[in-house]
Design an enzyme around this catalytic site. Structure first.
Site, PDB file in Angstrom:
ATOM      1  N   ASN A  66       1.295   1.699   6.968  1.00 29.37           N
ATOM      2  CA  ASN A  66       0.943   0.902   5.801  1.00 29.37           C
ATOM      3  C   ASN A  66       0.785   1.735   4.539  1.00 29.37           C
ATOM      4  OD1 ASN A  66       0.620  -1.778   7.081  1.00 29.37           O
ATOM      5  ND2 ASN A  66      -0.914  -0.667   8.255  1.00 29.37           N
ATOM      6  N   SER A  76      32.136  47.626  -3.960  1.00 31.53           N
ATOM      7  CA  SER A  76      31.065  46.847  -4.582  1.00 31.53           C
ATOM      8  C   SER A  76      31.514  46.240  -5.899  1.00 31.53           C
ATOM      9  CB  SER A  76      29.861  47.748  -4.844  1.00 31.53           C
ATOM     10  OG  SER A  76      29.337  48.158  -3.601  1.00 31.53           O
ATOM     11  N   GLU A  81      -7.267 -13.423  14.678  1.00 31.30           N
ATOM     12  CA  GLU A  81      -7.099 -12.446  13.608  1.00 31.30           C
ATOM     13  C   GLU A  81      -8.454 -12.028  13.062  1.00 31.30           C
ATOM     14  OE1 GLU A  81      -4.166 -10.982  12.822  1.00 31.30           O
ATOM     15  OE2 GLU A  81      -3.530 -12.109  14.579  1.00 31.30           O
ATOM     16  N   GLY A 119       9.209  -3.788  12.051  1.00 32.61           N
ATOM     17  CA  GLY A 119      10.008  -2.726  11.432  1.00 32.61           C
ATOM     18  C   GLY A 119       9.188  -1.551  10.960  1.00 32.61           C
ATOM     19  N   ARG A 172      40.154  48.554 -12.943  1.00 33.90           N
ATOM     20  CA  ARG A 172      38.964  48.603 -13.799  1.00 33.90           C
ATOM     21  C   ARG A 172      39.227  49.596 -14.916  1.00 33.90           C
ATOM     22  NH1 ARG A 172      36.252  51.857  -8.941  1.00 33.90           N
ATOM     23  NH2 ARG A 172      36.748  53.962  -9.614  1.00 33.90           N
ATOM     24  N   GLY A 203       4.035 -15.564   6.785  1.00 35.25           N
ATOM     25  CA  GLY A 203       3.332 -15.092   7.982  1.00 35.25           C
ATOM     26  C   GLY A 203       4.282 -14.727   9.109  1.00 35.25           C
ATOM     27  N   ARG A 211       0.806  -1.229   0.000  1.00 34.96           N
ATOM     28  CA  ARG A 211       0.000   0.000   0.000  1.00 34.96           C
ATOM     29  C   ARG A 211       0.840   1.281   0.000  1.00 34.96           C
ATOM     30  NH1 ARG A 211      -4.019  -0.422   4.774  1.00 34.96           N
ATOM     31  NH2 ARG A 211      -2.777  -2.212   5.433  1.00 34.96           N
TER      32      ARG A 211
HETATM   33  C1  UD1 Z   1      -0.309  -8.504  12.918  1.00 33.36           C
HETATM   34  C2  UD1 Z   1      -0.915  -9.440  13.955  1.00 33.36           C
HETATM   35  C3  UD1 Z   1      -2.199  -8.827  14.491  1.00 33.36           C
HETATM   36  C4  UD1 Z   1      -1.945  -7.445  15.031  1.00 33.36           C
HETATM   37  C5  UD1 Z   1      -1.291  -6.575  13.989  1.00 33.36           C
HETATM   38  C6  UD1 Z   1      -0.852  -5.276  14.595  1.00 33.36           C
HETATM   39  C7  UD1 Z   1      -0.268 -11.654  13.224  1.00 33.36           C
HETATM   40  C8  UD1 Z   1      -0.725 -12.911  12.598  1.00 33.36           C
HETATM   41  N1  UD1 Z   1      -1.174 -10.701  13.375  1.00 33.36           N
HETATM   42  O1  UD1 Z   1      -1.220  -8.507  11.847  1.00 33.36           O
HETATM   43  O2  UD1 Z   1      -2.711  -9.630  15.520  1.00 33.36           O
HETATM   44  O3  UD1 Z   1      -3.148  -6.849  15.460  1.00 33.36           O
HETATM   45  O4  UD1 Z   1      -0.107  -7.219  13.468  1.00 33.36           O
HETATM   46  O5  UD1 Z   1      -0.352  -4.440  13.588  1.00 33.36           O
HETATM   47  O6  UD1 Z   1       0.875 -11.541  13.641  1.00 33.36           O
HETATM   48  N2  UD1 Z   1       6.080  -9.841   8.339  1.00 33.36           N
HETATM   49  C9  UD1 Z   1       7.181 -10.574   7.997  1.00 33.36           C
HETATM   50  N3  UD1 Z   1       7.007 -11.762   7.365  1.00 33.36           N
HETATM   51  C10 UD1 Z   1       5.786 -12.255   7.075  1.00 33.36           C
HETATM   52  C11 UD1 Z   1       4.651 -11.482   7.428  1.00 33.36           C
HETATM   53  C12 UD1 Z   1       4.840 -10.297   8.064  1.00 33.36           C
HETATM   54  O7  UD1 Z   1       8.313 -10.168   8.259  1.00 33.36           O
HETATM   55  O8  UD1 Z   1       5.722 -13.332   6.502  1.00 33.36           O
HETATM   56  C13 UD1 Z   1       6.280  -8.563   9.034  1.00 33.36           C
HETATM   57  C14 UD1 Z   1       5.699  -7.395   8.282  1.00 33.36           C
HETATM   58  O9  UD1 Z   1       6.675  -6.825   7.431  1.00 33.36           O
HETATM   59  C15 UD1 Z   1       5.342  -6.449   9.411  1.00 33.36           C
HETATM   60  C16 UD1 Z   1       4.985  -7.370  10.565  1.00 33.36           C
HETATM   61  O10 UD1 Z   1       5.585  -8.607  10.255  1.00 33.36           O
HETATM   62  O11 UD1 Z   1       6.431  -5.648   9.800  1.00 33.36           O
HETATM   63  C17 UD1 Z   1       3.495  -7.546  10.760  1.00 33.36           C
HETATM   64  O12 UD1 Z   1       2.944  -8.122   9.590  1.00 33.36           O
HETATM   65  P1  UD1 Z   1       1.538  -7.689   9.038  1.00 33.36           P
HETATM   66  O13 UD1 Z   1       1.303  -8.405   7.774  1.00 33.36           O
HETATM   67  O14 UD1 Z   1       1.413  -6.209   9.035  1.00 33.36           O
HETATM   68  O15 UD1 Z   1       0.586  -8.314  10.154  1.00 33.36           O
HETATM   69  P2  UD1 Z   1      -0.917  -7.950  10.360  1.00 33.36           P
HETATM   70  O16 UD1 Z   1      -1.732  -8.744   9.432  1.00 33.36           O
HETATM   71  O17 UD1 Z   1      -1.071  -6.488  10.362  1.00 33.36           O
HETATM   72 MG    MG Z   2       0.135  -4.762   9.725  1.00 35.35          MG
END
Ligand code: UD1
Ligand code: MG
Length: 479
Positions: A245, A427, A172, A122, A462, A99, A32
């Site tokens: 995001n 000047s 979730e 991050g 000059r 995930g 996004r």
């Molecule tokens: C996650 C939480 C949710 C919480 C929310 C808060 C989970 C399953 N859910 O959801 O409960 O309310 O954060 O913002 O954890 N990332 C990776 N590798 C992956 C997936 C994600 O490094 O495979 C990192 C993303 O870059 C990010 C963070 O993990 O920095 C969170 O991932 P994101 O996809 O934003 O999780 P949410 O679905 O928002």
């Molecule tokens: Mg998130």
């Protein structure tokens, strides 16, 4: 200052002193943001988001920080390399991204069993160290501690499901029932968990859920099943758990961050004409009775001495301004790596430009449309209008006339101009470097000076003025 309200944490527990290892999840794509730059490298106050998170980890005096990279991994790793400080900074790749649970699984081989793991994202840049310290204290080396928050609109987040007071699970949004979706307490994405338990629970994850992902949040139900206490600590401070995001969210958080910095400056006595119109992208140190007008930007390391006044619309980067100096509106100072300094009681601007290596003594005056680069001006020297001083050494009380410049560049090399004390440059003069004007010398307006001028001499270089009497100007021809 934190709005975090600590509970009765068992800080006396021996395991409360377990070493802390921080895991920073930074593998996600950030679709996004609609940007080529990985999301965690987008900048807040000129600093990549993930670098804010790393800085917080440093304040925790953690043992190590493990950054999980995936999308743009090389770029992210390059941006953070060498910034670990006292932390052992490690990178772990997650390919593909299956995930948050899968992300943390990748870090397990480099995490000791003896520590407490703090999981951060991050893209959540403004969590404060004291909030995390309190969460670590709550974990006490034996519990699962979650940072949560009540949100008026919890859509999209993981809900904290309780049975009575005890936390049972995080569900979730996409997996939640209508009743669960009505829960407003959500998981922030931040937890503190004993490493040994984390390892045990992560081995039990599956991806049988609405998103087909390995959810880190599933460990909460495992903890409940294993009889490990899950403590959910609610913060009241949404800024600390806000994730980025989209460009809109990034800009909103930037404003929150700037507002906090402005408030801290005002609490330290700085007078801001409007705290909403200040941007500090680095470190701004201020003495007493500093006044800053609207729309000023400070970058890198800037220090302002007692009583300094900064006019509207100034940009100051990497510079030191001594006590009592006045920076008039629309001035740009950028000291770069070399730095720039303004002496006590100096008057700069409006519309002045100081570049790297500008070192101005006390009571120096630099006026409108004057540029100074890599030059030293001793006390009381003045260049008030339309001038350029580059690679020059300028003595005390020198007056450098309107429209005059140092020609410091011969097309291949830069050369120095030395203007000794009490010289008066008229000047519209060009001083062709290398050249020295001796103390007390005078240069007539419009001169191009290519040879040294002895001390005390008048130099005029000059075309001589010729007057032709009764000059008849050409007339327009009839058509
Ligand atoms: C996650 C939480 C949710 C919480 C929310 C808060 C989970 C399953 N859910 O959801 O409960 O309310 O954060 O913002 O954890 N990332 C990776 N590798 C992956 C997936 C994600 O490094 O495979 C990192 C993303 O870059 C990010 C963070 O993990 O920095 C969170 O991932 P994101 O996809 O934003 O999780 P949410 O679905 O928002
Ligand atoms: Mg998130």
């Amino acid at each position: 200052m934190s709005l975090f309200q600590p509970r009765d944490a068992s800080a006396s527990s021996p395991s409360a002193t377990a070493p802390v290892d921080v895991v920073i999840m930074a593998a996600g794509k950030g679709t996004r943001m609609k940007s080529r730059l990985p999301k965690v490298l987008q900048r807040l106050a000129h600093v990549p988001l993930v670098q804010h998170v790393l800085a917080t980890a440093q304040q925790l005096q953690a043992r190590s920080a493990v950054v999980i990279t995936g999308h743009g991994a090389q770029q992210v790793e390059a941006a953070l390399a060498g910034l670990g400080g006292a932390l052992a900074l490690k990178f772990v790749r997650q390919e593909p991204q299956l995930g948050t649970g899968h992300a943390v699984q990748q870090a397990l081989p480099v995490l000791g069993d003896d520590g407490v793991v703090v999981v951060l994202s991050g893209d959540v840049p403004l969590t404060q160290a004291d909030t995390l310290q309190a969460l670590i204290a709550l974990c006490a080396g034996q519990h699962l501690a979650l940072l949560t928050i009540d949100l008026p609109d919890p859509t999209g987040y993981g809900r904290v499901v309780r049975a009575g007071d005890a936390v049972q699970a995080i569900v979730e949004h996409k997996d939640a029932s209508a009743a669960q979706r009505a829960i407003t307490e959500i998981y922030s994405g931040i937890m503190a968990v004993p490493a040994a338990l984390l390892k045990r629970w992560l081995a039990r994850l599956d991806n049988h859920n609405a998103q087909g992902e390995y959810y880190l949040t599933d460990i909460v139900k495992f903890a409940a099943q294993d009889g490990v206490t899950v403590l959910a600590q609610k913060t009241l401070d949404a800024v600390q758990v806000a994730g980025i995001n989209s460009p809109v969210q990034l800009a909103e958080l930037e404003r929150s961050f700037q507002h906090r910095q402005a408030t801290a400056l005002m609490e330290a006595g700085v007078r801001l004409a409007d705290p909403a119109r200040l941007d500090v992208r680095g470190r701004l140190l201020c003495g007493m009775d500093v006044e800053i007008d609207v729309n000023c930007i400070f970058e890198g390391d800037v220090s302002l001495g007692d009583g300094v006044r900064v006019g509207a619309h100034c940009v100051l980067a990497n510079c030191t301004v001594a006590a009592g100096a006045v920076i008039h509106p629309f001035t740009h100072i950028d000291g770069g790596a070399q730095g720039a300094s303004v002496g006590e009681g100096a008057l700069i601007g409006p519309f002045a430009r100081l570049r790297p290596g500008a070192q101005l003594g006390a009571q120096v005056h630099i006026g409108n449309f004057v540029e100074v680069k890599n030059s030293t001006l001793a006390a009381g020297a003045k260049a008030n209008h339309l001038a350029y001083l580059g690679d020059a050494t300028v003595g005390e009380r020198v007056n450098f006339g309107a429209g005059s410049i140092t020609a410091n560049y011969d097309g291949a090399n830069k050369h120095r101009t030395v203007i000794e004390a009490d010289v008066h440059v008229g000047s519209n003069c060009v001083l062709v470097a290398p050249v020295t004007l001796g103390a007390g010398a005078t240069v007539g307006g419009g001169s191009t000076i290519t040879k040294d001028v002895p001390a005390g001499a008048l130099s005029v270089a000059r075309g001589k003025q010729t007057n032709i009497a009764n000059w008849a100007r050409p007339q327009k021809l009839a058509k």
